[in-house]
Design a protein around this motif. Structure first.
Motif, PDB file in Angstrom:
ATOM      1  N   ARG A 133       0.829  -1.203   0.000  1.00 50.18           N
ATOM      2  CA  ARG A 133       0.000   0.000   0.000  1.00 50.18           C
ATOM      3  C   ARG A 133       0.865   1.255   0.000  1.00 50.18           C
ATOM      4  O   ARG A 133       0.563   2.212  -0.694  1.00 50.18           O
ATOM      5  N   ARG A 134       1.928   1.231   0.793  1.00 48.46           N
ATOM      6  CA  ARG A 134       2.843   2.379   0.832  1.00 48.46           C
ATOM      7  C   ARG A 134       3.497   2.582  -0.527  1.00 48.46           C
ATOM      8  O   ARG A 134       3.666   3.703  -0.982  1.00 48.46           O
ATOM      9  N   GLU A 135       3.884   1.487  -1.141  1.00 47.35           N
ATOM     10  CA  GLU A 135       4.493   1.574  -2.459  1.00 47.35           C
ATOM     11  C   GLU A 135       3.509   2.165  -3.461  1.00 47.35           C
ATOM     12  O   GLU A 135       3.861   3.063  -4.226  1.00 47.35           O
ATOM     13  N   LEU A 136       2.293   1.673  -3.460  1.00 57.31           N
ATOM     14  CA  LEU A 136       1.269   2.163  -4.375  1.00 57.31           C
ATOM     15  C   LEU A 136       0.960   3.632  -4.111  1.00 57.31           C
ATOM     16  O   LEU A 136       0.843   4.426  -5.047  1.00 57.31           O
ATOM     17  N   LEU A 137       0.856   4.018  -2.851  1.00 57.10           N
ATOM     18  CA  LEU A 137       0.594   5.415  -2.501  1.00 57.10           C
ATOM     19  C   LEU A 137       1.751   6.309  -2.935  1.00 57.10           C
ATOM     20  O   LEU A 137       1.537   7.389  -3.495  1.00 57.10           O
ATOM     21  N   GLY A 138       2.974   5.868  -2.696  1.00 52.22           N
ATOM     22  CA  GLY A 138       4.139   6.634  -3.127  1.00 52.22           C
ATOM     23  C   GLY A 138       4.169   6.791  -4.635  1.00 52.22           C
ATOM     24  O   GLY A 138       4.424   7.882  -5.155  1.00 52.22           O
ATOM     25  N   PHE A 139       3.912   5.702  -5.346  1.00 53.80           N
ATOM     26  CA  PHE A 139       3.886   5.730  -6.804  1.00 53.80           C
ATOM     27  C   PHE A 139       2.810   6.693  -7.299  1.00 53.80           C
ATOM     28  O   PHE A 139       3.030   7.470  -8.224  1.00 53.80           O
ATOM     29  N   ALA A 140       1.645   6.653  -6.671  1.00 51.82           N
ATOM     30  CA  ALA A 140       0.541   7.534  -7.068  1.00 51.82           C
ATOM     31  C   ALA A 140       0.866   9.000  -6.809  1.00 51.82           C
ATOM     32  O   ALA A 140       0.592   9.864  -7.654  1.00 51.82           O
ATOM     33  N   CYS A 141       1.460   9.297  -5.664  1.00 51.85           N
ATOM     34  CA  CYS A 141       1.827  10.691  -5.351  1.00 51.85           C
ATOM     35  C   CYS A 141       2.855  11.225  -6.335  1.00 51.85           C
ATOM     36  O   CYS A 141       2.738  12.354  -6.823  1.00 51.85           O
ATOM     37  N   VAL A 142       3.858  10.426  -6.622  1.00 60.00           N
ATOM     38  CA  VAL A 142       4.877  10.829  -7.593  1.00 60.00           C
ATOM     39  C   VAL A 142       4.232  11.003  -8.969  1.00 60.00           C
ATOM     40  O   VAL A 142       4.525  11.965  -9.690  1.00 60.00           O
ATOM     41  N   GLY A 143       3.347  10.099  -9.322  1.00 60.35           N
ATOM     42  CA  GLY A 143       2.661  10.189 -10.603  1.00 60.35           C
ATOM     43  C   GLY A 143       1.812  11.442 -10.733  1.00 60.35           C
ATOM     44  O   GLY A 143       1.784  12.072 -11.792  1.00 60.35           O
TER      45      GLY A 143
END
Length: 156
Positions: free
Chosen positions: A5-15
């Motif tokens: 979830r943290r990875e997905l959230l980080g990826f989404a924020c960067v995106g």
């Protein structure tokens, strides 16, 4: 599970940040700078990719040790493939299905195309660019070979 979830959230924020840079620069290049649409989009796409790579390398995937030009080139290729998915969705809708309204173009390109392109970008970024050593072959249940805990995401 929390690490994913943290990875997905980080990826989404960067995106989202990269998307904002892409859109903002495209708008400035098309408007005040008066560049053509393809030139403006190419420059804004490259700038957005640079922001996304830096954000993912320094934030979301900082626990991996990618070095050299290869990860950058692969990242650019993954993002170009994601953009191609978006364009393909738009082309199929507009030219193949004859759905030519602005709303249909937005739904197919910026909606469905963005969703499918983002899935491809996430998979490619995770597995081809910022992969760590052994993968999940050791049976730990985590894609990066850890048994859980903090993945190194700047979001948590």
């Amino acid at each position: 599970m929390v690490a994913d979830r943290r990875e997905l959230l980080g990826f989404a924020c960067v995106g989202l940040l990269a998307y904002a840079v892409d859109l903002g620069l495209f708008t400035c290049l098309r408007g005040p700078a008066d560049l053509g649409p393809l030139t403006a989009k190419t420059l804004s796409f490259v700038a957005g990719c640079a922001v996304a790579y830096a954000g993912n390398a320094l934030g979301t995937y900082r626990h991996t040790r990618t070095r050299g030009l290869r990860p950058c080139a692969v990242f650019l290729a993954v993002n170009a493939a994601g953009a191609a998915v978006q364009l393909l969705c738009l082309a199929v809708s507009h030219y193949g299905l004859g759905l030519t309204s602005q709303r249909a173009d937005t739904v197919s390109g910026a909606g469905i195309g963005m969703f499918l392109g983002t899935i491809l970008r996430f998979w490619g970024t995770r597995t081809l660019v910022f992969r760590s050593g052994s993968g999940s072959a050791d049976g730990t249940g985590s894609w990066n070979g850890t048994s859980g805990g903090r993945v190194g995401s700047w979001t948590g």
